[in-house]
Design a protein around this motif. Structure first.
Motif, PDB file in Angstrom:
ATOM      1  N   GLY A 110       0.820  -1.205   0.000  1.00  0.00           N
ATOM      2  CA  GLY A 110       0.000   0.000   0.000  1.00  0.00           C
ATOM      3  C   GLY A 110       0.851   1.249   0.000  1.00  0.00           C
ATOM      4  N   SER A 111       0.306   2.294  -0.576  1.00  0.00           N
ATOM      5  CA  SER A 111       1.056   3.536  -0.716  1.00  0.00           C
ATOM      6  C   SER A 111       1.392   4.177   0.615  1.00  0.00           C
ATOM      7  CB  SER A 111       0.278   4.520  -1.588  1.00  0.00           C
ATOM      8  OG  SER A 111      -0.992   4.760  -1.017  1.00  0.00           O
ATOM      9  N   ASP A 112       0.654   3.849   1.682  1.00  0.00           N
ATOM     10  CA  ASP A 112       0.952   4.452   2.980  1.00  0.00           C
ATOM     11  C   ASP A 112       1.755   3.526   3.893  1.00  0.00           C
ATOM     12  OD1 ASP A 112      -0.902   2.561   3.724  1.00  0.00           O
ATOM     13  OD2 ASP A 112      -2.407   3.992   4.368  1.00  0.00           O
ATOM     14  N   GLY A 113       1.988   2.290   3.470  1.00  0.00           N
ATOM     15  CA  GLY A 113       2.796   1.353   4.240  1.00  0.00           C
ATOM     16  C   GLY A 113       2.141   0.825   5.496  1.00  0.00           C
ATOM     17  N   LYS A 114       0.878   1.114   5.734  1.00  0.00           N
ATOM     18  CA  LYS A 114       0.175   0.656   6.929  1.00  0.00           C
ATOM     19  C   LYS A 114      -0.834  -0.412   6.548  1.00  0.00           C
ATOM     20  CE  LYS A 114       0.415   5.197   9.084  1.00  0.00           C
ATOM     21  NZ  LYS A 114      -0.361   6.337   9.546  1.00  0.00           N
ATOM     22  N   ALA A 115      -1.046  -1.333   7.461  1.00  0.00           N
ATOM     23  CA  ALA A 115      -2.058  -2.359   7.225  1.00  0.00           C
ATOM     24  C   ALA A 115      -3.441  -1.717   7.245  1.00  0.00           C
ATOM     25  CB  ALA A 115      -1.971  -3.435   8.297  1.00  0.00           C
ATOM     26  N   SER A 116      -4.311  -2.202   6.407  1.00  0.00           N
ATOM     27  CA  SER A 116      -5.652  -1.644   6.324  1.00  0.00           C
ATOM     28  C   SER A 116      -6.506  -2.156   7.471  1.00  0.00           C
ATOM     29  CB  SER A 116      -6.292  -2.036   4.993  1.00  0.00           C
ATOM     30  OG  SER A 116      -7.615  -1.572   4.951  1.00  0.00           O
ATOM     31  N   ALA A 117      -7.158  -1.243   8.153  1.00  0.00           N
ATOM     32  CA  ALA A 117      -8.082  -1.630   9.217  1.00  0.00           C
ATOM     33  C   ALA A 117      -9.438  -2.009   8.639  1.00  0.00           C
ATOM     34  CB  ALA A 117      -8.242  -0.483  10.204  1.00  0.00           C
ATOM     35  N   SER A 118      -9.686  -1.634   7.401  1.00  0.00           N
ATOM     36  CA  SER A 118     -10.969  -1.868   6.757  1.00  0.00           C
ATOM     37  C   SER A 118     -10.855  -2.948   5.693  1.00  0.00           C
ATOM     38  CB  SER A 118     -11.461  -0.574   6.111  1.00  0.00           C
ATOM     39  OG  SER A 118     -12.587  -0.846   5.313  1.00  0.00           O
ATOM     40  N   PRO A 119     -11.686  -3.977   5.790  1.00  0.00           N
ATOM     41  CA  PRO A 119     -11.676  -4.994   4.731  1.00  0.00           C
ATOM     42  C   PRO A 119     -12.533  -4.604   3.531  1.00  0.00           C
ATOM     43  CG  PRO A 119     -13.178  -5.648   6.462  1.00  0.00           C
ATOM     44  CD  PRO A 119     -12.555  -4.338   6.903  1.00  0.00           C
ATOM     45  N   ALA A 120     -13.090  -3.404   3.537  1.00  0.00           N
ATOM     46  CA  ALA A 120     -13.954  -2.985   2.439  1.00  0.00           C
ATOM     47  C   ALA A 120     -13.166  -2.956   1.135  1.00  0.00           C
ATOM     48  CB  ALA A 120     -14.550  -1.602   2.722  1.00  0.00           C
ATOM     49  N   PRO A 121     -13.715  -3.537   0.071  1.00  0.00           N
ATOM     50  CA  PRO A 121     -12.993  -3.581  -1.198  1.00  0.00           C
ATOM     51  C   PRO A 121     -12.538  -2.213  -1.704  1.00  0.00           C
ATOM     52  CG  PRO A 121     -14.897  -5.025  -1.285  1.00  0.00           C
ATOM     53  CD  PRO A 121     -14.987  -4.264   0.001  1.00  0.00           C
ATOM     54  N   ARG A 122     -13.368  -1.195  -1.573  1.00  0.00           N
ATOM     55  CA  ARG A 122     -12.983   0.134  -2.052  1.00  0.00           C
ATOM     56  C   ARG A 122     -11.732   0.631  -1.340  1.00  0.00           C
ATOM     57  NH1 ARG A 122     -14.149   2.768  -6.354  1.00  0.00           N
ATOM     58  NH2 ARG A 122     -16.382   2.722  -6.044  1.00  0.00           N
ATOM     59  N   GLU A 123     -11.665   0.427  -0.039  1.00  0.00           N
ATOM     60  CA  GLU A 123     -10.510   0.884   0.736  1.00  0.00           C
ATOM     61  C   GLU A 123      -9.265   0.072   0.386  1.00  0.00           C
ATOM     62  OE1 GLU A 123      -8.470   3.360   3.396  1.00  0.00           O
ATOM     63  OE2 GLU A 123     -10.357   3.561   2.335  1.00  0.00           O
ATOM     64  N   LEU A 124      -9.408  -1.219   0.224  1.00  0.00           N
ATOM     65  CA  LEU A 124      -8.269  -2.049  -0.183  1.00  0.00           C
ATOM     66  C   LEU A 124      -7.753  -1.611  -1.553  1.00  0.00           C
ATOM     67  CD1 LEU A 124      -9.573  -5.573   0.905  1.00  0.00           C
ATOM     68  CD2 LEU A 124      -7.800  -4.206   2.042  1.00  0.00           C
ATOM     69  N   ALA A 125      -8.653  -1.357  -2.479  1.00  0.00           N
ATOM     70  CA  ALA A 125      -8.255  -0.919  -3.823  1.00  0.00           C
ATOM     71  C   ALA A 125      -7.580   0.443  -3.772  1.00  0.00           C
ATOM     72  CB  ALA A 125      -9.479  -0.869  -4.736  1.00  0.00           C
ATOM     73  N   ARG A 126      -8.160   1.373  -3.039  1.00  0.00           N
ATOM     74  CA  ARG A 126      -7.618   2.728  -2.955  1.00  0.00           C
ATOM     75  C   ARG A 126      -6.215   2.753  -2.370  1.00  0.00           C
ATOM     76  NH1 ARG A 126      -6.697   6.628   0.427  1.00  0.00           N
ATOM     77  NH2 ARG A 126      -7.498   5.576   2.249  1.00  0.00           N
ATOM     78  N   ARG A 127      -5.950   1.869  -1.407  1.00  0.00           N
ATOM     79  CA  ARG A 127      -4.661   1.880  -0.718  1.00  0.00           C
ATOM     80  C   ARG A 127      -3.651   0.925  -1.351  1.00  0.00           C
ATOM     81  NH1 ARG A 127      -5.950   1.864   5.531  1.00  0.00           N
ATOM     82  NH2 ARG A 127      -3.782   2.530   5.660  1.00  0.00           N
ATOM     83  N   ASP A 128      -3.995   0.321  -2.478  1.00  0.00           N
ATOM     84  CA  ASP A 128      -3.107  -0.595  -3.207  1.00  0.00           C
ATOM     85  C   ASP A 128      -2.758  -1.856  -2.424  1.00  0.00           C
ATOM     86  OD1 ASP A 128      -3.044   0.841  -5.562  1.00  0.00           O
ATOM     87  OD2 ASP A 128      -1.367   2.086  -4.901  1.00  0.00           O
ATOM     88  N   TYR A 129      -3.694  -2.344  -1.646  1.00  0.00           N
ATOM     89  CA  TYR A 129      -3.523  -3.652  -1.015  1.00  0.00           C
ATOM     90  C   TYR A 129      -4.074  -4.686  -1.992  1.00  0.00           C
ATOM     91  CZ  TYR A 129      -2.348  -1.167   3.211  1.00  0.00           C
ATOM     92  OH  TYR A 129      -1.736  -0.353   4.120  1.00  0.00           O
ATOM     93  N   ASN A 130      -3.324  -4.892  -3.067  1.00  0.00           N
ATOM     94  CA  ASN A 130      -3.820  -5.688  -4.185  1.00  0.00           C
ATOM     95  C   ASN A 130      -4.022  -7.157  -3.847  1.00  0.00           C
ATOM     96  OD1 ASN A 130      -4.043  -3.529  -5.973  1.00  0.00           O
ATOM     97  ND2 ASN A 130      -1.883  -3.632  -6.485  1.00  0.00           N
ATOM     98  N   TRP A 131      -3.108  -7.764  -3.107  1.00  0.00           N
ATOM     99  CA  TRP A 131      -3.290  -9.165  -2.731  1.00  0.00           C
ATOM    100  C   TRP A 131      -4.589  -9.313  -1.947  1.00  0.00           C
ATOM    101  CZ3 TRP A 131      -3.503 -14.067  -2.922  1.00  0.00           C
ATOM    102  CH2 TRP A 131      -3.659 -14.852  -1.790  1.00  0.00           C
ATOM    103  N   SER A 132      -4.792  -8.494  -0.935  1.00  0.00           N
ATOM    104  CA  SER A 132      -6.013  -8.575  -0.127  1.00  0.00           C
ATOM    105  C   SER A 132      -7.248  -8.286  -0.969  1.00  0.00           C
ATOM    106  CB  SER A 132      -5.938  -7.597   1.050  1.00  0.00           C
ATOM    107  OG  SER A 132      -4.883  -7.951   1.910  1.00  0.00           O
ATOM    108  N   PHE A 133      -7.146  -7.304  -1.852  1.00  0.00           N
ATOM    109  CA  PHE A 133      -8.279  -6.936  -2.699  1.00  0.00           C
ATOM    110  C   PHE A 133      -8.657  -8.081  -3.643  1.00  0.00           C
ATOM    111  CE2 PHE A 133      -9.892  -5.341  -6.743  1.00  0.00           C
ATOM    112  CZ  PHE A 133     -11.043  -4.700  -6.321  1.00  0.00           C
ATOM    113  N   TYR A 134      -7.698  -8.535  -4.449  1.00  0.00           N
ATOM    114  CA  TYR A 134      -8.022  -9.565  -5.441  1.00  0.00           C
ATOM    115  C   TYR A 134      -8.353 -10.900  -4.788  1.00  0.00           C
ATOM    116  CZ  TYR A 134      -6.927  -6.349  -9.153  1.00  0.00           C
ATOM    117  OH  TYR A 134      -6.950  -5.268  -9.990  1.00  0.00           O
TER     118      TYR A 134
END
Length: 190
Positions: A110-134
């Motif tokens: 992710g662009s911010d280097g922090k783990a996402s607290a939200s499993p929402a697909p939009r948030e995962l996509a926005r933060r570039d957590y691609n493995w979690s998103f896909y």
């Protein structure tokens, strides 16, 4: 762009329904839920689709990434959708996604280097957590499929004369935003 024929049902329904004049053709391969067990398996599945003969021959047009069962947008008009991403290429799909970029689809850098607290697909996509998103999209809504139509096919189907794929990509994203009140999950601008 003349997408008025799609406006009544939305682009996702146009594709799903296979309406007359629908120029989009689905890739013969897809990313199945069984591939989302680990990042290496998912990467192999992406490579299989993105390096296929179909990917090498699909040129100068628009690609629409879809999932088999709808997800619910948590923003916009909070509607269901099958569409994950709308993108264009002036070259082939394989050229658009060179091997060095495919690994990015299965990492959570992710662009911010922090783990996402939200499993929402939009948030995962926005933060570039691609493995979690896909992984989530393929497991919960898969398989993931890629559809393609060339500029010439789009112009013929919709009675238009757009000169390039970028024009169609923008028009489809605008149409999607009008219908859903937001962009597809992986699109950031229209």
């Amino acid at each position: 762009m003349n997408l008025s024929s799609a406006s009544n049902q939305g682009l996702a329904n146009l594709i799903a329904a296979g309406l007359p004049g629908n120029p989009f053709k689905c890739a013969p391969l897809s990313i199945d839920p069984s591939a989302a067990t680990d990042s290496e398996s998912l990467l192999r599945a992406f490579v299989e689709v993105f390096r296929s003969e179909w990917a090498k021959q699909s040129c100068n047009g628009v690609f629409i990434w879809t999932v088999a069962t709808p997800y619910l947008h948590t923003d916009g008009k909070q509607m269901d959708s099958h569409i994950v991403y709308i993108e264009k290429t002036d070259h082939s799909f394989a050229y658009r996604w060179p091997a060095r970029y495919l690994r990015n689809l299965v990492t959570d850098d992710g662009s911010d280097g922090k783990a996402s607290a939200s499993p929402a697909p939009r948030e995962l996509a926005r933060r570039d957590y691609n493995w979690s998103f896909y992984k989530s999209m393929v497991r919960n809504h898969g398989p993931l499929q890629v559809w393609f139509a060339s500029v010439d096919e789009l112009n013929a189907a919709f009675g238009d004369s757009a000169p390039c794929a970028r024009d169609w990509e923008l028009a489809m994203n605008r149409q999607y935003r009008t219908y859903h009140g937001c962009l597809p999950l992986k699109n950031r601008r229209a």
